[in-house]
Structures are given as C-alpha cells and as structure tokens.
Write an enzyme that holds these catalytic residues in place. Sequence first.
Site, PDB file in Angstrom:
ATOM      1  CG  ASP A 226       0.558  -2.424   6.044  1.00 29.07           C
ATOM      2  OD1 ASP A 226      -0.412  -2.605   6.797  1.00 29.07           O
ATOM      3  OD2 ASP A 226       0.497  -1.740   5.004  1.00 29.07           O
TER       4      ASP A 226
ATOM      5  CD  GLN B 288      -6.943  -4.394   3.941  1.00 31.69           C
ATOM      6  OE1 GLN B 288      -7.878  -5.142   4.234  1.00 31.69           O
ATOM      7  NE2 GLN B 288      -7.128  -3.116   3.678  1.00 31.69           N
TER       8      GLN B 288
ATOM      9  CB  CYS C  90      -3.734   3.412  -1.538  1.00 31.18           C
ATOM     10  SG  CYS C  90      -4.870   4.748  -1.270  1.00 31.18           S
TER      11      CYS C  90
ATOM     12  CE  LYS D 256      -7.340  -0.162   6.209  1.00 31.57           C
ATOM     13  NZ  LYS D 256      -8.139   0.284   5.080  1.00 31.57           N
TER      14      LYS D 256
ATOM     15  CG  HIS E 245      -1.902   0.990   1.400  1.00 33.75           C
ATOM     16  ND1 HIS E 245      -1.647   2.282   1.778  1.00 33.75           N
ATOM     17  CD2 HIS E 245      -3.241   0.913   1.213  1.00 33.75           C
ATOM     18  CE1 HIS E 245      -2.790   2.957   1.822  1.00 33.75           C
ATOM     19  NE2 HIS E 245      -3.774   2.144   1.485  1.00 33.75           N
TER      20      HIS E 245
HETATM   21  C1  LIG Z   1      -2.430  -2.868   3.423  1.00 36.39           C
HETATM   22  C2  LIG Z   1      -2.758  -1.487   3.937  1.00 36.39           C
HETATM   23  N1  LIG Z   1      -1.803  -0.778   4.537  1.00 36.39           N
HETATM   24  C3  LIG Z   1      -2.029   0.449   5.014  1.00 36.39           C
HETATM   25  C4  LIG Z   1      -3.257   1.049   4.900  1.00 36.39           C
HETATM   26  C5  LIG Z   1      -3.455   2.421   5.440  1.00 36.39           C
HETATM   27  O1  LIG Z   1      -4.338   2.403   6.525  1.00 36.39           O
HETATM   28  P1  LIG Z   1      -4.846   3.742   7.190  1.00 36.39           P
HETATM   29  O2  LIG Z   1      -5.356   4.603   6.075  1.00 36.39           O
HETATM   30  O3  LIG Z   1      -5.919   3.299   8.137  1.00 36.39           O
HETATM   31  O4  LIG Z   1      -3.678   4.359   7.886  1.00 36.39           O
HETATM   32  C6  LIG Z   1      -4.289   0.357   4.270  1.00 36.39           C
HETATM   33  C7  LIG Z   1      -5.608   0.979   4.072  1.00 36.39           C
HETATM   34  O5  LIG Z   1      -6.353   0.623   3.197  1.00 36.39           O
HETATM   35  C8  LIG Z   1      -4.022  -0.947   3.774  1.00 36.39           C
HETATM   36  O6  LIG Z   1      -4.983  -1.648   3.171  1.00 36.39           O
END
Ligand SMILES: Cc1ncc(COP(=O)(O)O)c(C=O)c1O
Length: 429
Positions: free
Chosen positions: A223, A226, A387, A249, A146
């Site tokens: 990270d 998900q 993203c 999430k 992401h």
């Molecule tokens: C794999 C992953 N990493 C990071 C993020 C970023 O999360 P946040 O916008 O809640 O900080 C997301 C959000 O969709 C994501 O799917």
Amino acid sequence: MKTKARPKKNQKPTRSREAAKRTLGLNVEKIRKDFPILREKVHGKALVYLDNAATTQKPLAVIEALDQYYREYNSNIHRGLHLLSEKATAVYEAARIKAQKFLNAADSREIIFTRGTTEGINLVAQTWGRQNLIEGDEIILSAMEHHSNIVPWQMLCGERKTVLKVIPINDAGELMMEELKKLFTSKTKLLALTHVSNALGTVNPLAEIIQFAHSRGVKVLVDGAQAVPHLKVDVQALDCDFYVFSGHKIYGPTGIGVLYGKYKLLEEMPPYQGGGDMIASVTFEKTLFKKPPHKFEAGTPHIAGVIGLGAALDYMDKIGLENIAAHEHDLLVYGTAKLQSIPGLELIGTAQHKAGVLSFTLGEIHPHDIGTIFDRQGVAIRAGHHCAQPVMDRFQIPATARASFALYNTRAEIDALAKAIHKVQEVFA
Ligand SMILES: Cc1ncc(COP(=O)(O)O)c(C=O)c1O
C-alpha cells in the site's frame, strides 16, 4: 593568479535574498504560487494546510489539464474514430507511461488505473485472492495498516476461510522485525503491507521484508498511498508483486489511482469487473477478455482523472522527488523538535525512519477539540483514528491530532501550528 577572497574571521556567511527563500533546492515561495487554494482565507486567517495525508492541494497544471480536456477534447477513449477521441486516447495512454516511469515499472501494461488505493487492494483481493487462496491459507498484515488494507482481506477471509495474521509494532511505531519473521509458515500466501503509515509516519524497510517474503514463496502487495508523495519508489528494485496508490495524495484528482502488478500475475488473474472495453469478443456463449491492463479497466474510465494524474506526475517530476523528500525531511526535523519542546504534548510515532507526519496527543484534550480550535486559527489538520483504529488500540488512545506535510509547506506554517497548540492549551488551562 587570482585567489578567492576568504571570509574574515567571525564574519557570517551571506546569502542572497533569493537563496534565503529556498530550502534545500526547493523554491517554496514560487511553488506556493502554483496552488491557488493556498491564497484562501479560513475564518479570516491565512490558510495553513497541514492535512496532506488526507488529500493534497492541486497545482494549476492539474486544474488546467482537467479544464483543457473538458473544454477542448472531451470524448470517450479507445473506441472513437474521430479526432477528439484519438486525442483523449493518446493523452490517457500517455499518462499510463508516465505512471510506469514514476514507479519504474518494467512495462506500461503493468499499470492499471483504478479509483484509488482502496479499489486497487479490493481488485487484488477479489481476483488474485479468490483465485489463489484456499481454506487455512494465511495473509500477513501489520498493526499499522489503514482500514483499506485490512477490510478487503477480512472480507476475503470470511468467504475463503483464510486466516489473517498481524505483525506487531513497538512503542516507536516500527514493525517488530523478529516477530514478523516468526509469523511466516508454509500456509502463508500473501503479505499486504503499507510502505508508509498514515497514522504514524513510519517508513517500513520494504526491500528487506519483500526479500524475506519471497524467500518463503509469499507474494507481496504494498500500500503505497502515503509513500509516493514523499519518496522515490522503484517497483523493480523493491521486487514487490503489487503496488497501489491514489492520485489525490500526489497533487492529482480524486477518484483515480494506480495498481501496479507484475505482468505475469496480471495475465493469470481473472478480471475484476465485466463490461465494455475489457473484452476481445462477446457472444452469449462465451466472452474472451483483452490482455492486461485493459482486462481490468471495464467500462468508461475516469478519463479526466487519468489526464489530471498525468499532469500531477509531470509536476512532481519537474520539481524532483529528491528535492521534495529533502524539503519535507527538513520540515519533519524542524516540526519534531518544535512539538517535542511543548510541555504536555506526546508524539505518537517516533520511528527512526519517518515521512512528514506528526501525530500527537495533548493530555486529556480530545483531538477533535484540538482540530476545531486549530480551524479557527486557519490551521487545517486531521483529528481522529485516521482509518487506522488498530494503531489507536496499540497506543491505547481513542484518536490523535495529525499534521502532515507536503512540498508547499513552510517552517513558518509549523510555527503557526505550534502557536495553535499553545492556544488550545490556553483554552483548556
Ligand atoms: C496508508 C493508506 N492506505 C490507503 C488509503 C486509502 O486511500 P484512498 O481513500 O485514496 O483509496 C489511505 C488514505 O488515507 C492511506 O493513508
């Protein structure tokens, strides 16, 4: 002695009505009643919410926890001597212990509350990264990250003259493990990797990768944005150095998240931001900082968010991650077969080990058009690059349509998704 009556030959097994409503240990109909928004209508149609990878809906338990805080004990934490402040502090710190248990961290002091995954990664980049990386050092990422696990490292590389290296992915959307191993050199200092891809659904073999990285003396940030909604995470078993996720999430509020870090690392890292509540003492000559986690929680935090996150973790705990994972796996298997049977539909992301994400394209039809037509049918999905532009580049497509599942979704909703796809095909025929 009584013996159990055997079913007659060719007799179909009977199931009670109650059992029929259950899927693999989850009473989904009952669970759906916990989420008031699922009763909403969209364009006059029943809402089919399949945009859970973007954000999940909130159960009453979370909504009521927020409501109760603001109605009954709203006050600042860690500093007041009055009853309301003591209660808010106790509930806030209890949520830290819930997050510790949720990740199976060894110590609650390893849990830092952040605004979300994005802030957790930026915190590590700006503290551990700036302290430990020098010119020429290498950070390894993957092609399925992401943007929030790319841009903070790029910003650091700009400042520190460090180098980004990228693990390629195959046509199924899986990490190419042999290539991964070849990327490590004596200059590699950090591997920053997603646990589950938001664009493809791929679940990465983290334990094996972390073991390899550590054998090369490389720290690992995961990270988990998900992953935590779908699978049981054990940071001690994984042995990762940092793990980040977002509350919204996993059925919690927006604007709150968790950074887990091994205590020794956190102790050695400089603070991220300066301000109140993170200091032991301040004079104009010198400031002494508190120990982790407070060193990293400057200013008044998102108290309501932490309380709501605690309620969300309790909610998930009550249902059981194993049950959630089994239910979502059933939806994934059912949905994959259903979508694969639709002529002209291509699934993007067909890894062997996947979480509940179905990303797809429909020939030349732009995913934004798919999303708009779906919306008129009451079906909410995400369309775009999610993203994760490097993923789109890898598959040479501008975007995908993405349906993503949560514990309250049903097979009937997947049928509604398939019906909406046929509607799109009709419109563009
Ligand atoms: C794999 C992953 N990493 C990071 C993020 C970023 O999360 P946040 O916008 O809640 O900080 C997301 C959000 O969709 C994501 O799917």
